[in-house]
Structure formats: structure tokens, C-alpha cells
Design an enzyme around this catalytic site. Structure first.
Site, PDB file in Angstrom:
ATOM      1  N   ARG A  98       0.832  -1.203   0.000  1.00  0.00           N
ATOM      2  CA  ARG A  98       0.000   0.000   0.000  1.00  0.00           C
ATOM      3  C   ARG A  98       0.867   1.254   0.000  1.00  0.00           C
ATOM      4  NH1 ARG A  98      -3.443  -1.598   5.257  1.00  0.00           N
ATOM      5  NH2 ARG A  98      -1.440  -2.590   5.685  1.00  0.00           N
ATOM      6  N   LYS A 152       1.477   2.211   7.290  1.00  0.00           N
ATOM      7  CA  LYS A 152       1.881   1.465   8.483  1.00  0.00           C
ATOM      8  C   LYS A 152       2.634   2.347   9.464  1.00  0.00           C
ATOM      9  CE  LYS A 152       0.957  -1.861   9.306  1.00  0.00           C
ATOM     10  NZ  LYS A 152      -0.380  -2.226   9.893  1.00  0.00           N
ATOM     11  N   TYR A 202      -1.535   4.517  10.484  1.00  0.00           N
ATOM     12  CA  TYR A 202      -1.838   3.519  11.523  1.00  0.00           C
ATOM     13  C   TYR A 202      -0.671   3.478  12.491  1.00  0.00           C
ATOM     14  CZ  TYR A 202      -5.703   1.695   8.727  1.00  0.00           C
ATOM     15  OH  TYR A 202      -6.866   1.576   8.037  1.00  0.00           O
ATOM     16  N   GLU A 254      -6.393   4.371  13.464  1.00  0.00           N
ATOM     17  CA  GLU A 254      -7.285   3.355  14.046  1.00  0.00           C
ATOM     18  C   GLU A 254      -8.050   3.828  15.273  1.00  0.00           C
ATOM     19  OE1 GLU A 254      -4.003   3.191  14.098  1.00  0.00           O
ATOM     20  OE2 GLU A 254      -3.316   2.742  16.125  1.00  0.00           O
ATOM     21  N   ILE A 291      -4.110  -9.289  15.570  1.00  0.00           N
ATOM     22  CA  ILE A 291      -2.695  -9.335  15.941  1.00  0.00           C
ATOM     23  C   ILE A 291      -2.069  -7.948  16.032  1.00  0.00           C
ATOM     24  CG2 ILE A 291      -1.903  -9.687  13.536  1.00  0.00           C
ATOM     25  CD1 ILE A 291      -0.385 -11.229  16.720  1.00  0.00           C
ATOM     26  N   ASP A 292      -2.577  -6.978  15.255  1.00  0.00           N
ATOM     27  CA  ASP A 292      -1.938  -5.657  15.315  1.00  0.00           C
ATOM     28  C   ASP A 292      -2.217  -4.957  16.641  1.00  0.00           C
ATOM     29  OD1 ASP A 292      -4.544  -5.172  14.728  1.00  0.00           O
ATOM     30  OD2 ASP A 292      -4.171  -4.106  12.866  1.00  0.00           O
ATOM     31  N   ARG A 335       1.742 -14.467  17.678  1.00  0.00           N
ATOM     32  CA  ARG A 335       2.847 -13.505  17.554  1.00  0.00           C
ATOM     33  C   ARG A 335       2.839 -13.013  16.107  1.00  0.00           C
ATOM     34  NH1 ARG A 335       6.544 -16.598  14.813  1.00  0.00           N
ATOM     35  NH2 ARG A 335       6.731 -18.777  15.428  1.00  0.00           N
ATOM     36  N   ASN A 372      -0.275  -6.961   8.715  1.00  0.00           N
ATOM     37  CA  ASN A 372      -0.657  -6.023   7.647  1.00  0.00           C
ATOM     38  C   ASN A 372      -1.268  -6.795   6.485  1.00  0.00           C
ATOM     39  OD1 ASN A 372       1.845  -7.174   6.942  1.00  0.00           O
ATOM     40  ND2 ASN A 372       2.451  -5.410   5.705  1.00  0.00           N
ATOM     41  N   MET A 373      -2.331  -7.508   6.791  1.00  0.00           N
ATOM     42  CA  MET A 373      -2.977  -8.336   5.762  1.00  0.00           C
ATOM     43  C   MET A 373      -3.332  -7.540   4.502  1.00  0.00           C
ATOM     44  SD  MET A 373      -5.366 -10.712   8.226  1.00  0.00           S
ATOM     45  CE  MET A 373      -6.040 -11.744   6.928  1.00  0.00           C
TER      46      MET A 373
HETATM   47  N1  NAI Z   1      -4.169  -7.908  10.732  1.00  0.00           N
HETATM   48  C1  NAI Z   1      -4.522  -6.923   9.915  1.00  0.00           C
HETATM   49  O1  NAI Z   1      -3.948  -6.770   8.846  1.00  0.00           O
HETATM   50  C2  NAI Z   1      -5.631  -6.013  10.263  1.00  0.00           C
HETATM   51  C3  NAI Z   1      -6.122  -6.032  11.522  1.00  0.00           C
HETATM   52  N2  NAI Z   1      -7.183  -5.268  11.880  1.00  0.00           N
HETATM   53  C4  NAI Z   1      -7.609  -5.401  13.265  1.00  0.00           C
HETATM   54  O2  NAI Z   1      -8.802  -6.152  13.365  1.00  0.00           O
HETATM   55  C5  NAI Z   1      -9.369  -5.913  14.664  1.00  0.00           C
HETATM   56  C6  NAI Z   1     -10.875  -5.727  14.549  1.00  0.00           C
HETATM   57  O3  NAI Z   1     -11.151  -4.477  13.938  1.00  0.00           O
HETATM   58  P1  NAI Z   1     -12.651  -4.013  13.602  1.00  0.00           P
HETATM   59  O4  NAI Z   1     -13.436  -5.159  13.130  1.00  0.00           O
HETATM   60  O5  NAI Z   1     -12.533  -2.814  12.743  1.00  0.00           O
HETATM   61  O6  NAI Z   1     -13.150  -3.568  15.037  1.00  0.00           O
HETATM   62  P2  NAI Z   1     -14.681  -3.332  15.485  1.00  0.00           P
HETATM   63  O7  NAI Z   1     -14.623  -2.386  16.624  1.00  0.00           O
HETATM   64  O8  NAI Z   1     -15.538  -3.015  14.317  1.00  0.00           O
HETATM   65  O9  NAI Z   1     -15.125  -4.757  16.008  1.00  0.00           O
HETATM   66  C7  NAI Z   1     -14.557  -5.372  17.128  1.00  0.00           C
HETATM   67  C8  NAI Z   1     -15.631  -6.228  17.788  1.00  0.00           C
HETATM   68  O10 NAI Z   1     -14.991  -7.007  18.816  1.00  0.00           O
HETATM   69  C9  NAI Z   1     -15.991  -7.186  19.800  1.00  0.00           C
HETATM   70  N3  NAI Z   1     -15.386  -7.685  21.026  1.00  0.00           N
HETATM   71  C10 NAI Z   1     -14.614  -7.040  21.934  1.00  0.00           C
HETATM   72  N4  NAI Z   1     -14.274  -7.889  22.926  1.00  0.00           N
HETATM   73  C11 NAI Z   1     -14.825  -9.101  22.618  1.00  0.00           C
HETATM   74  C12 NAI Z   1     -14.854 -10.375  23.260  1.00  0.00           C
HETATM   75  N5  NAI Z   1     -14.238 -10.578  24.432  1.00  0.00           N
HETATM   76  N6  NAI Z   1     -15.527 -11.390  22.643  1.00  0.00           N
HETATM   77  C13 NAI Z   1     -16.150 -11.201  21.479  1.00  0.00           C
HETATM   78  N7  NAI Z   1     -16.186 -10.000  20.836  1.00  0.00           N
HETATM   79  C14 NAI Z   1     -15.525  -8.970  21.406  1.00  0.00           C
HETATM   80  C15 NAI Z   1     -16.626  -5.804  19.923  1.00  0.00           C
HETATM   81  O11 NAI Z   1     -17.876  -5.857  20.589  1.00  0.00           O
HETATM   82  C16 NAI Z   1     -16.742  -5.404  18.451  1.00  0.00           C
HETATM   83  O12 NAI Z   1     -17.991  -5.760  17.888  1.00  0.00           O
HETATM   84  C17 NAI Z   1      -8.598  -4.692  15.207  1.00  0.00           C
HETATM   85  O13 NAI Z   1      -7.598  -5.106  16.113  1.00  0.00           O
HETATM   86  C18 NAI Z   1      -7.948  -4.116  13.965  1.00  0.00           C
HETATM   87  O14 NAI Z   1      -6.813  -3.338  14.233  1.00  0.00           O
HETATM   88  C19 NAI Z   1      -7.827  -4.450  10.985  1.00  0.00           C
HETATM   89  C20 NAI Z   1      -7.358  -4.368   9.696  1.00  0.00           C
HETATM   90  C21 NAI Z   1      -6.183  -5.104   9.258  1.00  0.00           C
HETATM   91  C1  PYR Z   2      -5.238  -1.686  10.177  1.00  0.00           C
HETATM   92  C2  PYR Z   2      -3.881  -2.061   9.861  1.00  0.00           C
HETATM   93  O1  PYR Z   2      -3.043  -2.096  10.693  1.00  0.00           O
HETATM   94  C3  PYR Z   2      -3.537  -2.447   8.542  1.00  0.00           C
HETATM   95  O2  PYR Z   2      -4.362  -2.278   7.659  1.00  0.00           O
HETATM   96  O3  PYR Z   2      -2.424  -2.938   8.347  1.00  0.00           O
HETATM   97 MG    MG Z   3      -2.169  -3.913  10.835  1.00  0.00          MG
END
Ligand code: NAI
Ligand code: PYR
Ligand code: MG
Length: 362
Positions: A15, A73, A92, A116, A267-268, A277, A298-299
Site C-alpha cells: 500500500r 503502516k 496507523y 485506528e 494481531i496488530d 505472535r 498487515n494483511m
Molecule cells: N491484521 C490486519 O492486517 C488487520 C487487523 N485489523 C484489526 O482487526 C481488529 C478488529 O477491527 P474491527 O473489526 O474494525 O473492530 P470493530 O470495533 O468493528 O469490532 C470489534 C468487535 O470485537 C468485539 N469484542 C470485543 N471484545 C470481545 C470479546 N471478548 N468477545 C467477542 N467480541 C468482542 C466488539 O464488541 C466489536 O464488535 C482490530 O484489532 C484491527 O486493528 C484491521 C485491519 C487489518
Molecule cells: C489496520 C492495519 O493495521 C492495517 O491495515 O495494516
Molecule cells: Mg495492521
């Protein structure tokens, strides 16, 4: 204002902070933009596209030398040297999972606004949402791929075939990423269970899928039951700005089916499985007990074209206001943007980040 867009340096990060269309809007608003040569290539935007949009091309140091830097990032250690008082960084950050960066931002005096944690009045996260949509959709796809035997999976085809049951998929968290994971899993024909603490979130999915998805209020017992009977578990929980809660223990993983797959989208923010991890696109998985963990932080970086377009759609209006008004006036005028302020003048402003690292708060 002089705005810089450096190339991303994280592993397989395709990106870039803004599209040429976004640059054009910034230039039209009266700003000067310097883009690092080649920064857009991973998203199929050539240098010429940026030049035509009115940008100047330069080095990483040129881009980082601007008044405001727009990135994707969080800065990696090799970039910490660019942080300084007087720099406005819009990107982010995920600070709750990154003490060294929190320290570097605070000690340098950088004003940093984290995409975020920009938060609308209804609690939604407009600058996280587009990437959560991408990551949620990808989570089901990468999970399906890693369920195949050559990847170490149990050899289950996600949709099954006529006469053979589909895979069972559990999604923990029914927010943006979780709902998008669910939509793909349903579309691919899996048996889907989704858990959340928020019953209104579950009600929304129940209305949408009319019984096609099992919705379950999240608790340790409910997670245990769903996880042990799953082929694929997707973790997508978030407590805004805080470290993710650890919801799936090693002991629970040890009771899962051999060859099952766990994708930790959270994971982030530190990950929601005990053994998570961060991994990279180059080496996305590792084994835990008899399962496969996928924990790429960073999927969306793997689908740069789609992700950069979606990210700029969301960030551009905020970027224009930050550049045109300055961060103080822009944040004063918009509480949503103010909620994104992470550090300034040597202080950690964001409450959850400060609570995570109390020893860094001066
Ligand atoms: N790995 C990656 O590349 C990416 C990671 N992310 C991450 O994904 C994660 C989710 O993001 P969003 O969906 O946008 O957040 P969001 O706020 O829309 O949804 C999170 C949900 O988790 C629920 N929740 C909180 N504690 C819980 C529990 N103990 N049990 C069940 N549900 C619970 C909340 O009620 C909420 O509905 C974030 O950490 C975000 O940074 C986002 C984009 C890319
Ligand atoms: C949300 C985030 O960390 C990403 O898109 O990589
Ligand atoms: Mg990320």
C-alpha cells in the site's frame, strides 16, 4: 503545507499513503506534495501518475522532511530517525502493541494521529473500517487456503461438496472485520458461528443472514465450545486503543482438531489468541500444537491496489482538513479526529495508550 508520502518499508507492504487522485485533491487545496519515487508501484500507481497529479518526486528523506507525512503502516525502527518535533504524522500506529514506537514518538515530540482511533460519535472507526473490511474478507480466504493439506491443513474444502459437510468456521468478534469474514464464509458455503459481547451486533448479523449463521454471546464457555468444534477460527475482536483480550488459550488450542487453522486478525493490537505472535506475508504461519496460526499484522498490504484505493477514500477528507487548518484547529473542530491524537509535544495523549504504558507518561 508541504505533505510527504514515503514508500512503505514493512515486509510485503504494497500500500501507499495516498492515490494519485488523493494527491490531486491535496494539490487543489493549495498544498505541495512530495512522493517518494516508486512509492505507488506496489499499488500499480506509477511515478508518472503522481507527477501528473501535481506531486514532486523525491527521496525517502525528502518525503519525511515534509510538515505532514501521510503513511499506511506505523514507522519501523529504521524510520524512527525521521521523527521529530514539528512533524505531523498521519498513519496507523497500533501503539498498545508497540512500546518502542510509543517511546520514540513521545521522546521525539512528534504529533502523531492514529488512523485506528479516529472515532465517530457512534463509536465507529472510519479510518480502520476499510482495512478491516479487507482483512476480514481475506481472513476467510487465507483460512480456506491453509486448511488444504499441502499447507499443513486438515484437508477440508471450506464449502464441502454435495454429500459432504462444509467446514465449520468460528468468527470471534462481529465488528467490521468479523462481519466481513462472516460474509465470505457464508458466501463460500461454510457452517458459520459468530460470537460477540454486543448482542446488537449479533442481532444485525442474525437479521442479515436469517438463520444461515449461528450467533452466540461471547463468554469463555461459548468460545471453548465453538473453537473445539471448528476447522477455522478467526479472531477479530477490538477494544479500541487497548491491547486485544486473550480469548483462546494454548490449552484450548491443544483440544482442537489436528490441522485446524486460526487466523488472528487482531494481531496488530497484540492478538486475541494466547500463542499469537506477529508474522509477515513472507512467512505468514507457524504451528501451535497440531494447528496452524496465521498472524499477519498487515494483511491488506497483500492487495495493495484495492487497499490503497479504499484507504484513501476514507483518509483523504481528514488529510485535507489537517493540512488546511493545521492539526490543532482540525482536532478542535472535529472530535472524531481529536480521538486519533496519540502523541504531541512529548506527551502520550491517547488515554488507552497512556494507560498501557504508564511508565512512559511523564
Ligand atoms: N491484521 C490486519 O492486517 C488487520 C487487523 N485489523 C484489526 O482487526 C481488529 C478488529 O477491527 P474491527 O473489526 O474494525 O473492530 P470493530 O470495533 O468493528 O469490532 C470489534 C468487535 O470485537 C468485539 N469484542 C470485543 N471484545 C470481545 C470479546 N471478548 N468477545 C467477542 N467480541 C468482542 C466488539 O464488541 C466489536 O464488535 C482490530 O484489532 C484491527 O486493528 C484491521 C485491519 C487489518
Ligand atoms: C489496520 C492495519 O493495521 C492495517 O491495515 O495494516
Ligand atoms: Mg495492521
Amino acid at each position: 503545507m508541504l505533505i510527504g508520502i514515503p514508500a512503505e518499508v514493512k515486509d510485503n507492504e504494497r500500500r501507499v499513503g495516498a492515490t494519485p487522485g488523493g494527491v490531486r485533491e491535496l494539490v487543489a487545496a493549495g498544498h505541495e506534495v512530495v512522493v517518494e519515487t516508486g512509492a505507488g508501484l506496489g499499488s500499480a500507481f506509477a511515478d508518472d501518475h503522481y507527477a501528473l497529479a501535481g506531486a514532486r518526486l523525491g527521496t525517502a528523506a525528502d518525503a519525511w522532511g515534509a510538515d505532514m507525512v501521510i503513511k499506511v503502516k506505523e514507522p519501523v525502527p529504521a524510520e524512527y530517525g525521521y521523527l521529530r518535533a514539528g512533524l505531523l504524522l498521519f498513519t496507523y500506529l497500533h501503539l498498545a502493541a508497540n512500546e518502542p514506537l510509543t517511546r520514540a514518538l513521545a521522546e521525539s515530540g512528534t504529533t502523531a494521529i492514529a488512523y485506528e482511533t479516529v472515532t465517530l460519535a457512534d463509536g465507529s472507526l472510519p479510518l480502520l473500517a476499510p482495512m478491516s473490511e479487507v482483512a476480514g474478507r481475506m481472513a476467510t480466504m487465507v483460512g480456506a487456503y491453509h486448511l488444504m493439506s499441502p499447507q499443513g491443513g486438515r484437508g477440508v474444502l471450506l464449502p464441502g461438496v454435495p454429500g459432504v459437510r462444509p467446514a465449520t468456521v468460528t468468527v470471534i468478534g462481529a465488528g467490521v472485520a468479523g462481519a466481513n469474514a462472516v460474509s465470505q464464509a457464508v458466501g463460500m458455503g461454510a457452517e458459520v458461528t459468530v460470537l460477540d459481547l454486543s448482542v446488537p451486533r449479533l442481532r444485525h448479523l442474525d437479521d442479515l443472514y436469517g438463520g444461515r449463521v449461528r450467533t452466540v454471546a461471547s463468554s469463555a464457555a461459548a468460545i471453548e465450545e465453538a473453537v473445539t468444534e471448528s476447522d477455522l477460527v478467526i479472531g477479530a475482536v477490538l477494544v479500541t486503543g487497548a491491547r486485544a483480550p486473550r480469548l483462546v488459550t494454548r490449552e484450548l488450542v491443544s483440544r482442537m482438531r489436528a490441522g485446524a487453522v486460526l487466523v488472528d486478525v487482531a494481531i496488530d493490537q497484540g492478538g486475541c489468541f494466547e500463542d499469537s505472535r506477529p508474522t509477515t506475508h513472507a512467512e505468514p504461519t507457524y504451528a501451535v500444537e497440531q494447528t496452524t496460526f496465521y498472524c499477519v499484522a498487515n494483511m491488506p498490504g497483500a492487495v495493495g491496489r484495492t487497499s490503497t484505493l479504499a484507504l484513501t477514500n476514507a483518509t483523504l477528507p481528514y488529510a485535507v482538513r489537517l493540512a488546511s487548518l493545521g492539526w490543532e484547529a482540525a482536532c478542535a473542530a472535529d472530535p472524531a479526529l481529536a480521538a486519533g491524537l496519540a502523541t504531541t509535544g512529548g506527551s502520550i495523549v491517547h488515554a488507552e495508550t497512556a494507560a498501557t504504558f504508564p511508565h512512559l507518561v511523564g
